[in-house]
Design a protein around this motif. Structure first.
Motif, PDB file in Angstrom:
ATOM      1  N   THR A  78     -13.087  21.834  16.423  1.00 25.46           N
ATOM      2  CA  THR A  78     -14.266  22.126  17.220  1.00 25.46           C
ATOM      3  C   THR A  78     -14.328  21.192  18.420  1.00 25.46           C
ATOM      4  N   LEU A  79     -15.049  21.628  19.449  1.00 24.07           N
ATOM      5  CA  LEU A  79     -15.200  20.794  20.636  1.00 24.07           C
ATOM      6  C   LEU A  79     -15.891  19.478  20.307  1.00 24.07           C
ATOM      7  N   GLY A  80     -16.820  19.536  19.341  1.00 20.05           N
ATOM      8  CA  GLY A  80     -17.509  18.317  18.929  1.00 20.05           C
ATOM      9  C   GLY A  80     -16.557  17.307  18.302  1.00 20.05           C
ATOM     10  N   THR A  81     -15.624  17.805  17.504  1.00 15.53           N
ATOM     11  CA  THR A  81     -14.631  16.924  16.879  1.00 15.53           C
ATOM     12  C   THR A  81     -13.750  16.262  17.928  1.00 15.53           C
ATOM     13  N   VAL A  82     -13.340  17.066  18.906  1.00 15.58           N
ATOM     14  CA  VAL A  82     -12.502  16.531  19.975  1.00 15.58           C
ATOM     15  C   VAL A  82     -13.248  15.457  20.744  1.00 15.58           C
ATOM     16  N   TRP A  83     -14.486  15.743  21.090  1.00 16.00           N
ATOM     17  CA  TRP A  83     -15.275  14.773  21.870  1.00 16.00           C
ATOM     18  C   TRP A  83     -15.458  13.475  21.086  1.00 16.00           C
ATOM     19  N   THR A  84     -15.764  13.587  19.802  1.00 18.01           N
ATOM     20  CA  THR A  84     -15.964  12.401  18.978  1.00 18.01           C
ATOM     21  C   THR A  84     -14.671  11.595  18.849  1.00 18.01           C
ATOM     22  N   ALA A  85     -13.543  12.295  18.691  1.00 14.93           N
ATOM     23  CA  ALA A  85     -12.267  11.607  18.545  1.00 14.93           C
ATOM     24  C   ALA A  85     -11.885  10.863  19.816  1.00 14.93           C
ATOM     25  N   VAL A  86     -12.252  11.423  20.969  1.00 10.03           N
ATOM     26  CA  VAL A  86     -11.912  10.779  22.236  1.00 10.03           C
ATOM     27  C   VAL A  86     -12.834   9.608  22.520  1.00 10.03           C
ATOM     28  N   HIS A  99      -8.964  12.846  13.834  1.00 11.63           N
ATOM     29  CA  HIS A  99      -8.955  11.872  14.923  1.00 11.63           C
ATOM     30  C   HIS A  99      -7.535  11.351  15.160  1.00 11.63           C
ATOM     31  N   GLN A 100      -6.787  11.137  14.066  1.00 14.79           N
ATOM     32  CA  GLN A 100      -5.401  10.680  14.213  1.00 14.79           C
ATOM     33  C   GLN A 100      -4.550  11.728  14.927  1.00 14.79           C
ATOM     34  N   ILE A 101      -4.737  13.001  14.566  1.00 10.90           N
ATOM     35  CA  ILE A 101      -3.972  14.079  15.203  1.00 10.90           C
ATOM     36  C   ILE A 101      -4.249  14.113  16.700  1.00 10.90           C
ATOM     37  N   ILE A 102      -5.517  14.008  17.054  1.00 12.72           N
ATOM     38  CA  ILE A 102      -5.896  14.071  18.463  1.00 12.72           C
ATOM     39  C   ILE A 102      -5.395  12.850  19.216  1.00 12.72           C
ATOM     40  N   HIS A 103      -5.585  11.677  18.657  1.00 15.32           N
ATOM     41  CA  HIS A 103      -5.269  10.446  19.378  1.00 15.32           C
ATOM     42  C   HIS A 103      -3.771  10.171  19.443  1.00 15.32           C
ATOM     43  N   GLU A 104      -3.038  10.459  18.375  1.00 14.22           N
ATOM     44  CA  GLU A 104      -1.619  10.097  18.330  1.00 14.22           C
ATOM     45  C   GLU A 104      -0.694  11.214  18.795  1.00 14.22           C
ATOM     46  N   LEU A 105      -1.145  12.458  18.722  1.00 17.11           N
ATOM     47  CA  LEU A 105      -0.270  13.576  19.086  1.00 17.11           C
ATOM     48  C   LEU A 105      -0.757  14.330  20.318  1.00 17.11           C
ATOM     49  N   ARG A 106      -1.986  14.816  20.267  1.00 16.44           N
ATOM     50  CA  ARG A 106      -2.433  15.711  21.340  1.00 16.44           C
ATOM     51  C   ARG A 106      -2.802  14.982  22.621  1.00 16.44           C
ATOM     52  N   LEU A 107      -3.458  13.855  22.514  1.00 11.36           N
ATOM     53  CA  LEU A 107      -3.854  13.139  23.730  1.00 11.36           C
ATOM     54  C   LEU A 107      -2.647  12.709  24.564  1.00 11.36           C
TER      55      LEU A 107
END
Length: 348
Positions: free
Chosen positions: A50-58, A68-76
């Motif tokens: 969700t967009l909320g999850t992405v925003w919180t992870a960033v 958060h690990q997926i977003i920060h270590e792979l996607r970002l």
């Protein structure tokens, strides 16, 4: 520099003087499009979030949370890498079109990417444990070797250096270097390792790569911005530029070095991705005219947008499998190249 001075560009288009507010609007909209594209690219993938999850992870990263690990270590790093390399390829293409006065110039079409890829192949074959920082240096050396070969081949033929000869020489050198890279890959059984560099992709970009590449690319873009007025004048012709006090040979050399740095380091990270540097500068000229003080920043933003969307499309066409990002860009770039080639032929 006045609008009367800047009356023609690669492609022979007329110039209109743009206002500060219009340029500011273009920059603002381009930056907004980049942020939007990056947010979408981070949100969508094999695991939808969700967009909320992405925003919180960033904003509030929690390493204990898997998403958060997926977003920060792979996607970002992947998305940021696509944006940075897209900007680098686009600015490199704009520089080459300006200093060579060739509207078909691009690091991929002129064979510069092929030279960088060849050096990557040689590095994998003979120095498999080479640190990434040295791979960047080798990639730049390959780009420089390719560019030198193309200019020598073009300028020593009858009639001297012309945009058409430059394009043909680039195609010949690119074919030769790609063949050498393929031969090395087959002989040393590196085909699987080099497939990434042939097709292009940002899946392998990590924070350690970005920490090295981002400062280099930022410094290079700032450096070529200092040359932007002179490059604008060179794009009008050597005689015009010389009469206005431009040292054409020095500016050309510095401009090409900037393009080689941008293209070389980008290939070391994301592989040989063509057409970004061809398409984006032409779009930028349509928006802001031929003053390179405007073209370079607009090209950087639009190039970033293009490569981020291309990577998103490569992931979303047939999930969970990914298409080559180079193929996605080529779907737009190849028809655009044919259109420009036809347009140039009619203008001769």
């Amino acid at each position: 520099m006045s609008s009367r001075d800047l009356h023609q560009a690669p492609g022979r288009s007329r110039v209109t003087r743009i206002s500060g507010p219009w340029f500011g609007l273009i920059i603002t909209l381009s930056a907004a499009a980049l942020l939007f594209s990056m947010f979408l690219a981070i949100s969508f993938g094999a695991k939808e979030m969700t967009l909320g999850t992405v925003w919180t992870a960033v904003v509030h990263y929690n390493p204990a949370v898997t998403t958060h690990q997926i977003i920060h270590e792979l996607r970002l790093p992947r998305v940021l890498g696509a944006a940075v390399m897209g900007a680098a390829f686009a600015v490199a293409g704009a520089l080459m079109q300006g200093v060579t006065r060739n509207p078909l110039a691009d690091s991929g079409i002129l064979g510069i990417n092929a030279g960088a890829t060849l050096m990557v192949a040689l590095s994998f074959a003979f120095f498999p444990n080479m640190p990434y920082s040295m791979l960047v240096v080798m990639s730049f050396m390959g780009a420089a070797f390719s560019a030198l070969s193309i200019f020598l081949l073009s300028s020593t033929s009858a009639g001297g250096l012309t945009p058409l000869k430059l394009t043909i020489s680039g195609a010949v050198v690119a074919a030769l270097l790609h063949s050498l890279s393929s031969g090395i890959a087959i002989y040393y059984e590196l085909s699987q390792d080099l497939a990434f560099w042939y097709a292009g992709g940002v899946a392998g970009v990590r924070w350690s790569h970005l920490k090295l590449l981002i400062p280099i690319i930022i410094i290079a873009i700032i450096g070529v911005l200092a040359l932007s007025r002179s490059i604008s004048l060179i794009s009008l012709g050597d005689e015009v530029a010389a009469n206005l006090g431009v040292k054409t040979k020095r500016v050309r050399l510095l401009g090409m070095i900037g393009a080689l740095v941008l293209a070389g380091v980008s290939v070391s990270a994301v592989g040989s991705i063509g057409f970004v540097g061809l398409v984006i500068p032409h779009i930028s000229r349509k928006l802001v005219g031929v003053d390179y003080r405007y073209i370079i920043p607009v090209s950087a933003l639009l190039g970033a947008v293009l490569l981020v969307f291309a990577d998103l499309g490569a992931r979303m066409v047939n999930p969970p499998r990914e298409l080559a990002i180079g193929a996605m860009v080529a779907l737009v770039g190849a028809p655009f190249f044919l259109y420009l080639a036809y347009k140039e032929k009619r203008s001769l």
